[in-house]
Design a protein around this motif. Sequence first.
Motif, short mmCIF file in Angstrom:
data_model
loop_
_atom_site.label_atom_id
_atom_site.label_comp_id
_atom_site.label_asym_id
_atom_site.label_seq_id
_atom_site.Cartn_x
_atom_site.Cartn_y
_atom_site.Cartn_z
N VAL A 164 -9.56 24.01 9.75
CA VAL A 164 -8.80 24.97 8.94
C VAL A 164 -8.63 26.24 9.77
O VAL A 164 -9.61 26.81 10.26
CB VAL A 164 -9.52 25.29 7.61
N ILE A 165 -7.40 26.70 9.92
CA ILE A 165 -7.09 27.84 10.77
C ILE A 165 -6.63 29.02 9.93
O ILE A 165 -5.74 28.87 9.08
CB ILE A 165 -6.01 27.46 11.80
N ILE A 188 -5.29 19.13 10.79
CA ILE A 188 -5.26 20.59 10.77
C ILE A 188 -4.65 21.08 9.46
O ILE A 188 -3.65 20.54 8.98
CB ILE A 188 -4.45 21.14 11.96
N MET A 189 -5.30 22.11 8.89
CA MET A 189 -4.75 22.80 7.72
C MET A 189 -4.77 24.30 8.01
O MET A 189 -5.48 24.76 8.91
CB MET A 189 -5.56 22.47 6.46
N PHE A 190 -3.98 25.05 7.25
CA PHE A 190 -3.90 26.49 7.43
C PHE A 190 -4.22 27.20 6.12
O PHE A 190 -4.05 26.65 5.04
CB PHE A 190 -2.49 26.89 7.90
N ILE A 191 -4.68 28.44 6.25
CA ILE A 191 -4.88 29.29 5.08
C ILE A 191 -4.64 30.73 5.50
O ILE A 191 -4.90 31.10 6.65
CB ILE A 191 -6.31 29.11 4.50
N ASP A 192 -4.09 31.54 4.62
CA ASP A 192 -3.93 32.96 4.88
C ASP A 192 -5.19 33.71 4.50
O ASP A 192 -5.98 33.24 3.67
CB ASP A 192 -2.72 33.52 4.13
N CYS A 240 -9.16 19.95 0.18
CA CYS A 240 -9.34 19.25 1.46
C CYS A 240 -9.64 17.77 1.25
O CYS A 240 -9.14 16.92 1.98
CB CYS A 240 -10.45 19.91 2.27
N GLU A 241 -10.46 17.48 0.26
CA GLU A 241 -10.81 16.08 0.00
C GLU A 241 -9.59 15.26 -0.37
O GLU A 241 -9.38 14.15 0.15
CB GLU A 241 -11.87 15.99 -1.09
N LYS A 242 -8.78 15.77 -1.28
CA LYS A 242 -7.58 15.05 -1.71
C LYS A 242 -6.63 14.84 -0.55
O LYS A 242 -6.08 13.74 -0.36
CB LYS A 242 -6.88 15.80 -2.84
N ILE A 283 -1.18 19.32 5.15
CA ILE A 283 -2.13 18.85 6.15
C ILE A 283 -1.35 18.16 7.26
O ILE A 283 -0.43 17.38 6.99
CB ILE A 283 -3.21 17.93 5.54
N PHE A 284 -1.71 18.47 8.50
CA PHE A 284 -0.99 18.01 9.68
C PHE A 284 -1.89 17.14 10.56
O PHE A 284 -3.10 17.32 10.58
CB PHE A 284 -0.52 19.20 10.53
N LYS A 285 -1.26 16.26 11.33
CA LYS A 285 -1.99 15.49 12.33
C LYS A 285 -2.08 16.32 13.62
O LYS A 285 -1.05 16.71 14.18
CB LYS A 285 -1.28 14.17 12.63
N ARG A 286 -3.28 16.54 14.08
CA ARG A 286 -3.46 17.31 15.31
C ARG A 286 -2.82 16.60 16.51
O ARG A 286 -2.28 17.26 17.42
CB ARG A 286 -4.95 17.53 15.57
#
Length: 225
Positions: free
Chosen positions: A6-7, A89-93, A103-105, A169-172
């Motif tokens: 998570v970035i 990879i996921m993002f959050i502000d 995240c689990e879902k 959610i993205f594939k790195r």
Amino acid sequence: MYKISVICPVYNSEQYISRTINSIINQTLGFENIELILVDDCSTDSSCDIINDFVEKYENILLFKNKTNHGFPGFGRNLGMEKSNAEFIMFIDNDDEYEPDFCEKMYDLISSEDLDLISANYNIIKKTHVEKMSIFNLINDFDEQEGNRKYIDLNKLFYLKGSEIWCKIFKRSIIKNNNLKFIENGLNEDTIFLYEYYHYANRIAFIDYYGYKWYRDGENLSYYT
């Protein structure tokens, strides 16, 4: 290896950053499966002090500090992706929150169905009320539906509105193999990044689930919001 990185780019978010970090720590996926990468853009408040308190407690919380202020989130997101180790990879502000099972879902679905991208709905949190934003309903006219998710013909992706990267959610591997990056000197960097990612994705799902809280109360606009 962690399941998700998570970035979070950070700037002057001392009032909110603990809330944001705790929403990641409390994920039902298990925080031991998550790598949280925060990139500070030369904050002038106590944001880094607060983050360092978490860093001392958790080895999977990483803080990187920019040497100069960039003024936009692109640089921090790029650095976060460069430092990431997880498969997804996921993002959050820096002033928002994940729902506890977000995240689990997202992880369970993207990994079990070999998807390249999943997009969820989100709630816009305002002072007096909550507005529901359904990415799912934006594609009512598109393609197949199976239960609470839809799959879209890639030829129709560019008709979609919305560039929210933090409810996805993205594939790195797709990001790394195609050297995808955010522009670093302006806004709308998320739109450009997302459409470049679409170009390399093969299968994308939209789920009818509100997993992200986007705070827009008029006071906590601490950075790029």
